[in-house]
Scaffold this motif. Structure first.
Motif, mmCIF file in Angstrom:
data_model
loop_
_atom_site.group_PDB
_atom_site.id
_atom_site.type_symbol
_atom_site.label_atom_id
_atom_site.label_comp_id
_atom_site.label_asym_id
_atom_site.label_seq_id
_atom_site.Cartn_x
_atom_site.Cartn_y
_atom_site.Cartn_z
ATOM 1 N N CYS A 92 -9.173 -9.925 4.143
ATOM 2 C CA CYS A 92 -9.786 -9.190 5.265
ATOM 3 C C CYS A 92 -11.093 -9.803 5.776
ATOM 4 O O CYS A 92 -11.276 -10.029 6.968
ATOM 5 N N CYS A 95 -12.312 -12.614 8.781
ATOM 6 C CA CYS A 95 -12.371 -12.448 10.245
ATOM 7 C C CYS A 95 -13.484 -11.497 10.657
ATOM 8 O O CYS A 95 -13.896 -11.468 11.808
ATOM 9 N N HIS A 96 -13.952 -10.689 9.738
ATOM 10 C CA HIS A 96 -14.978 -9.701 10.075
ATOM 11 C C HIS A 96 -16.387 -10.256 9.817
ATOM 12 O O HIS A 96 -17.360 -9.672 10.281
ATOM 13 N N HIS A 173 -3.323 -7.264 13.841
ATOM 14 C CA HIS A 173 -4.452 -7.547 14.724
ATOM 15 C C HIS A 173 -4.083 -8.562 15.792
ATOM 16 O O HIS A 173 -4.899 -9.397 16.174
HETATM 17 C C1 HEC Z 1 -7.037 -12.762 11.338
HETATM 18 C C2 HEC Z 1 -8.297 -12.059 11.330
HETATM 19 C C3 HEC Z 1 -8.365 -10.699 10.664
HETATM 20 C C4 HEC Z 1 -8.064 -10.397 9.356
HETATM 21 C C5 HEC Z 1 -7.570 -11.337 8.269
HETATM 22 C C6 HEC Z 1 -8.334 -8.978 9.218
HETATM 23 N N1 HEC Z 1 -8.806 -8.453 10.387
HETATM 24 FE FE1 HEC Z 1 -9.283 -6.496 10.736
HETATM 25 N N2 HEC Z 1 -9.587 -6.901 12.687
HETATM 26 C C7 HEC Z 1 -9.437 -8.147 13.268
HETATM 27 C C8 HEC Z 1 -9.526 -8.018 14.697
HETATM 28 C C9 HEC Z 1 -9.396 -9.166 15.683
HETATM 29 C C10 HEC Z 1 -9.743 -6.642 14.980
HETATM 30 C C11 HEC Z 1 -9.895 -5.981 16.342
HETATM 31 C C12 HEC Z 1 -8.570 -5.864 17.034
HETATM 32 C C13 HEC Z 1 -7.627 -4.917 16.413
HETATM 33 O O1 HEC Z 1 -8.014 -3.790 16.072
HETATM 34 O O2 HEC Z 1 -6.447 -5.305 16.280
HETATM 35 C C14 HEC Z 1 -9.782 -5.979 13.688
HETATM 36 C C15 HEC Z 1 -9.989 -4.597 13.521
HETATM 37 C C16 HEC Z 1 -9.896 -3.941 12.325
HETATM 38 C C17 HEC Z 1 -10.041 -2.509 12.167
HETATM 39 C C18 HEC Z 1 -10.334 -1.514 13.250
HETATM 40 C C19 HEC Z 1 -11.784 -1.184 13.222
HETATM 41 C C20 HEC Z 1 -12.148 -0.070 14.154
HETATM 42 O O3 HEC Z 1 -13.359 0.098 14.351
HETATM 43 O O4 HEC Z 1 -11.306 0.650 14.638
HETATM 44 C C21 HEC Z 1 -9.857 -2.245 10.831
HETATM 45 C C22 HEC Z 1 -9.918 -0.892 10.161
HETATM 46 C C23 HEC Z 1 -9.592 -3.515 10.184
HETATM 47 N N3 HEC Z 1 -9.633 -4.518 11.099
HETATM 48 C C24 HEC Z 1 -9.344 -3.645 8.829
HETATM 49 C C25 HEC Z 1 -8.908 -4.829 8.235
HETATM 50 C C26 HEC Z 1 -8.474 -4.905 6.860
HETATM 51 C C27 HEC Z 1 -8.452 -3.743 5.876
HETATM 52 C C28 HEC Z 1 -8.102 -6.195 6.637
HETATM 53 C C29 HEC Z 1 -7.495 -6.800 5.382
HETATM 54 C C30 HEC Z 1 -6.283 -6.170 4.925
HETATM 55 C C31 HEC Z 1 -8.334 -6.926 7.886
HETATM 56 N N4 HEC Z 1 -8.820 -6.044 8.819
HETATM 57 C C32 HEC Z 1 -8.098 -8.271 8.046
HETATM 58 C C33 HEC Z 1 -9.214 -9.350 12.611
HETATM 59 C C34 HEC Z 1 -8.818 -9.476 11.296
#
Ligand code: HEC
Ligand code: HEC
Ligand code: HEC
Ligand code: HEC
Ligand code: HEC
Length: 340
Positions: A92, A95-96, A173
């Protein structure tokens, strides 16, 4: 011994010596340059930390600061979700709180940063290259603080955005695939068209003139105006049946995120305003019924024994997360019809 051979072997020895000397100089130079590059990259991280970017680029800084990119790490919704994941550092966090993507590779899976994580998707993540220079669209002025490099990926940045919003291995995502398969990708539309509106401003406090740039606000599902643009709604009524026609105006799958739900609600009111009937349909990733870009979809509702003067109301409402209470849902579109 043949004089010629001695002669040639001397040249050979001298030549080889020269070759070695040049090689030593070159590699020395290369290491020096690599060291300089490394120093410059570190200096940019330090400058970011010390508020230098903010002081020369106040307008862009303010835009970014209010965006979800600035909050990508501190975002409570993110942190709550990531806490549930045992190996979040590999699944996770990259990307954050990513390293600069021009360094780790545009289109490649980003890598987790070991510092300034709270800055989320910071300026450096999108602009800093391995030489410590700032890449961007054509600039109008130079600065002593950093080198400017014109790079064409900023003009239509879908590929840049896809580094995080379009990884094949992270379909939750992915806004990019549905965009690329749509009519929106045919013309000059990019992710920036809808999420980074054009603005003319001084790009920095030391710029010579205002030039065309793009707002660093990335308004998405937290913007009521953006949600009102997302889809249109039509209501047609005949003989106890109401047809609701939805058309997506969004450049990608709608809702764009997997946590979101769009509720289509149909309510029947008596002429004195009391509610007689209510039906809801949820559109979400969980229900596997999200709308594709430009998709038209009709939902047919049976209206229970309508009488003259009854009001039929169709509403499209947005729920940010499953925990968002109904009182905080956002109205996207609404249509009413009075039974004749
Ligand atoms: C490839 C890059 C990437 C990875 C790896 C990734 N994220 Fe994200 N995440 C993003 C992006 C881009 C967004 C915004 C767009 C979307 O919501 O699809 C996002 C948005 C989110 C949101 C929404 C936040 C909100 O304020 O509503 C959550 C919750 C989240 N991610 C959790 C996770 C978790 C848990 C993992 C691991 C299991 C993870 N992400 C892995 C790129 C990533
Ligand atoms: C001393 C002032 C100054 C500081 C400090 C500064 N910049 Fe700049 N920056 C400029 C100027 C001037 C330009 C060119 C603006 C123009 O074209 O009008 C520029 C351009 C840019 C560009 C566009 C480059 C291009 O070629 O299109 C980016 C991106 C950028 N800066 C990011 C940053 C970041 C990130 C920081 C902090 C690490 C930073 N800047 C710190 C003055 C500064
Ligand atoms: C998510 C990626 C992303 C982040 C984060 C980001 N930028 Fe940009 N930036 C872009 C893109 C894309 C453009 C090209 C916009 C255009 O076509 O004018 C751009 C353009 C610029 C420009 C040229 C002027 C303009 O508006 O086009 C400057 C200067 C700049 N960015 C500075 C910054 C600074 C300073 C920060 C942090 C406060 C920052 N950027 C954060 C993607 C980003
Ligand atoms: C380095 C990774 C990365 C890059 C590059 C990137 N984003 Fe994001 N973006 C994210 C993450 C992570 C989030 C989610 C933040 C959160 O909600 O916690 C996000 C959030 C967003 C949101 C806000 C979603 C909301 O909930 O309102 C929009 C819109 C967005 N990005 C558009 C873009 C566009 C357009 C580009 C290309 C110019 C881009 N992003 C480039 C990682 C990235
Ligand atoms: C034609 C306009 C349009 C284009 C092009 C477009 N978007 Fe969007 N985007 C929207 C609208 C409207 C919303 C709000 C509805 C929603 O949440 O899906 C949105 C929402 C988002 C969100 C927030 C999703 C969520 O659930 O919070 C992200 C992230 C995003 N877009 C990224 C992108 C990326 C990346 C691209 C380029 C592939 C892109 N958008 C292209 C109109 C557009």
């Amino acid at each position: 011994m043949n004089l010629k051979i001695i002669h040639w072997s001397i040249i050979g020895v001298v030549g080889f010596g020269l070759f070695v000397a040049v090689l030593v100089m070159l590699t020395g130079n290369l290491t020096l340059r690599a060291e300089n590059d490394g120093l410059r990259v570190t200096e940019m991280f330090q400058g970011f930390q010390d508020g230098k970017c903010k002081s020369c680029h106040p307008a862009i800084w303010r835009e970014w600061e209010g965006s979800m990119h600035a909050k990508a790490w501190v975002d409570e919704i993110y942190q709550a979700a990531a806490r549930q994941v045992a190996d979040r550092e590999t699944k996770c966090d990259q990307c954050h709180a990513p390293q600069p993507i021009l360094i780790t590779g545009v289109g490649e899976m980003p890598k987790l940063r070991d510092k300034q994580r709270e800055a989320g998707v910071s300026c450096l993540v999108c602009h800093l290259d391995a030489h410590g220079a700032m890449n961007g669209p054509p600039a109008s002025a130079e600065t002593y603080f950093h080198a400017n490099v014109t790079n064409s990926i900023y003009t239509e940045p879908t590929t840049l955005c896809g580094t995080c919003h379009g990884q094949q291995s992270v379909p939750e995502h992915d806004q990019v695939s549905s965009f690329l398969n749509s009519k929106f990708a045919d013309g000059s539309t990019s992710c920036a068209t809808c999420h980074m509106p054009v603005v003319k401003r001084l790009q920095s406090t030391t710029s010579h003139e205002s030039i065309k740039g793009r707002k660093h606000t990335w308004r998405g599902s937290r913007s009521v105006a953006q949600l009102k643009r997302a889809a249109t709604l039509q209501l047609e009524y005949t003989d106890g049946k109401a047809d609701v026609k939805l058309r997506s105006k969004t450049g990608h799958i709608l809702p764009g995120g997997t946590l979101r739900t769009i509720v289509l609600e149909m309510t029947l009111f008596a002429s004195d305003g009391t509610e007689r009937q209510r039906q809801q349909i949820s559109i979400s990733a969980e229900n596997e019924n999200r709308l594709l870009p430009d998709e038209n979809r009709t939902y047919a509702f049976d209206i229970a024994s309508p009488t003259t003067g009854n009001t039929i109301k169709a509403r499209l409402i947005y729920q940010l997360t499953p925990k968002t209470p109904e009182s905080a849902w956002i109205l996207m579109a609404e249509k009413t019809h009075i039974v004749p």
